[in-house]
Design a protein around this motif. Structure first.
Motif, PDB file in Angstrom:
ATOM      1  N   ASP A   3       5.156 -76.039  10.604  1.00 43.22           N
ATOM      2  CA  ASP A   3       4.432 -74.820  10.950  1.00 43.22           C
ATOM      3  C   ASP A   3       4.321 -74.701  12.461  1.00 43.22           C
ATOM      4  O   ASP A   3       4.124 -75.692  13.162  1.00 43.22           O
ATOM      5  CB  ASP A   3       3.024 -74.833  10.350  1.00 43.22           C
ATOM      6  N   ILE A   4       4.452 -73.483  12.947  1.00 39.84           N
ATOM      7  CA  ILE A   4       4.309 -73.206  14.368  1.00 39.84           C
ATOM      8  C   ILE A   4       2.906 -72.660  14.583  1.00 39.84           C
ATOM      9  O   ILE A   4       2.513 -71.685  13.955  1.00 39.84           O
ATOM     10  CB  ILE A   4       5.367 -72.203  14.863  1.00 39.84           C
ATOM     11  N   LYS A   5       2.172 -73.295  15.462  1.00 35.67           N
ATOM     12  CA  LYS A   5       0.812 -72.876  15.768  1.00 35.67           C
ATOM     13  C   LYS A   5       0.851 -71.999  17.020  1.00 35.67           C
ATOM     14  O   LYS A   5       1.526 -72.338  17.995  1.00 35.67           O
ATOM     15  CB  LYS A   5      -0.057 -74.109  16.011  1.00 35.67           C
ATOM     16  N   TYR A   6       0.148 -70.871  16.968  1.00 35.70           N
ATOM     17  CA  TYR A   6       0.106 -69.997  18.136  1.00 35.70           C
ATOM     18  C   TYR A   6      -1.258 -69.325  18.245  1.00 35.70           C
ATOM     19  O   TYR A   6      -1.975 -69.186  17.259  1.00 35.70           O
ATOM     20  CB  TYR A   6       1.213 -68.931  18.077  1.00 35.70           C
ATOM     21  N   SER A   7      -1.567 -68.948  19.452  1.00 38.22           N
ATOM     22  CA  SER A   7      -2.809 -68.232  19.733  1.00 38.22           C
ATOM     23  C   SER A   7      -2.503 -67.142  20.755  1.00 38.22           C
ATOM     24  O   SER A   7      -1.995 -67.440  21.840  1.00 38.22           O
ATOM     25  CB  SER A   7      -3.861 -69.199  20.290  1.00 38.22           C
ATOM     26  N   ASN A  27       2.639 -60.068  25.123  1.00 34.13           N
ATOM     27  CA  ASN A  27       1.396 -60.826  24.995  1.00 34.13           C
ATOM     28  C   ASN A  27       1.481 -62.109  25.811  1.00 34.13           C
ATOM     29  O   ASN A  27       2.562 -62.587  26.134  1.00 34.13           O
ATOM     30  CB  ASN A  27       1.147 -61.205  23.525  1.00 34.13           C
ATOM     31  N   LEU A  28       0.325 -62.675  26.094  1.00 34.52           N
ATOM     32  CA  LEU A  28       0.230 -64.016  26.675  1.00 34.52           C
ATOM     33  C   LEU A  28      -0.151 -64.930  25.514  1.00 34.52           C
ATOM     34  O   LEU A  28      -1.235 -64.787  24.930  1.00 34.52           O
ATOM     35  CB  LEU A  28      -0.826 -64.040  27.781  1.00 34.52           C
ATOM     36  N   ILE A  29       0.773 -65.831  25.122  1.00 37.37           N
ATOM     37  CA  ILE A  29       0.600 -66.638  23.914  1.00 37.37           C
ATOM     38  C   ILE A  29       0.705 -68.122  24.232  1.00 37.37           C
ATOM     39  O   ILE A  29       1.563 -68.551  24.999  1.00 37.37           O
ATOM     40  CB  ILE A  29       1.666 -66.277  22.858  1.00 37.37           C
ATOM     41  N   SER A  30      -0.171 -68.897  23.595  1.00 36.81           N
ATOM     42  CA  SER A  30      -0.091 -70.353  23.644  1.00 36.81           C
ATOM     43  C   SER A  30       0.596 -70.812  22.361  1.00 36.81           C
ATOM     44  O   SER A  30       0.129 -70.531  21.262  1.00 36.81           O
ATOM     45  CB  SER A  30      -1.494 -70.959  23.737  1.00 36.81           C
ATOM     46  N   TRP A  31       1.750 -71.488  22.506  1.00 36.95           N
ATOM     47  CA  TRP A  31       2.501 -72.007  21.365  1.00 36.95           C
ATOM     48  C   TRP A  31       2.222 -73.498  21.230  1.00 36.95           C
ATOM     49  O   TRP A  31       2.378 -74.252  22.187  1.00 36.95           O
ATOM     50  CB  TRP A  31       3.996 -71.792  21.561  1.00 36.95           C
ATOM     51  N   ASN A  32       1.777 -73.923  20.044  1.00 37.92           N
ATOM     52  CA  ASN A  32       1.519 -75.343  19.743  1.00 37.92           C
ATOM     53  C   ASN A  32       0.604 -75.992  20.783  1.00 37.92           C
ATOM     54  O   ASN A  32       0.860 -77.102  21.257  1.00 37.92           O
ATOM     55  CB  ASN A  32       2.838 -76.102  19.604  1.00 37.92           C
TER      56      ASN A  32
END
Length: 73
Positions: A3-7, A27-32
């Protein structure tokens, strides 16, 4: 499959929307749980699905901005 976690830290803007409601967004996204990066991709109406996209560092988004500013549209 992992699973890929993102915020999504910040929604910057919508570039377009398809007839089916999918939106191409910046968007500005934090991946994992990593440092947030700028991200351009399509999202389904409820953001339950995402399309393929491109992720850019701050330096890359600045270079892209400079390239776009140089275009005659």
């Amino acid at each position: 499959m992992t699973d890929i976690k993102y915020s999504i830290n910040k929604h910057i803007g919508t570039l377009s929307e398809s007839a089916k409601g999918w939106k191409k967004e910046l968007n500005l996204i934090s991946w994992n749980d990593r440092e947030p990066k700028y991200d351009i991709r399509e999202w389904s109406p409820e953001r339950e699905k995402m399309g393929k996209g491109v992720t850019l560092s701050k330096e890359e988004i600045i270079a892209l901005r400079d390239l776009l500013n140089g275009l005659e549209l």
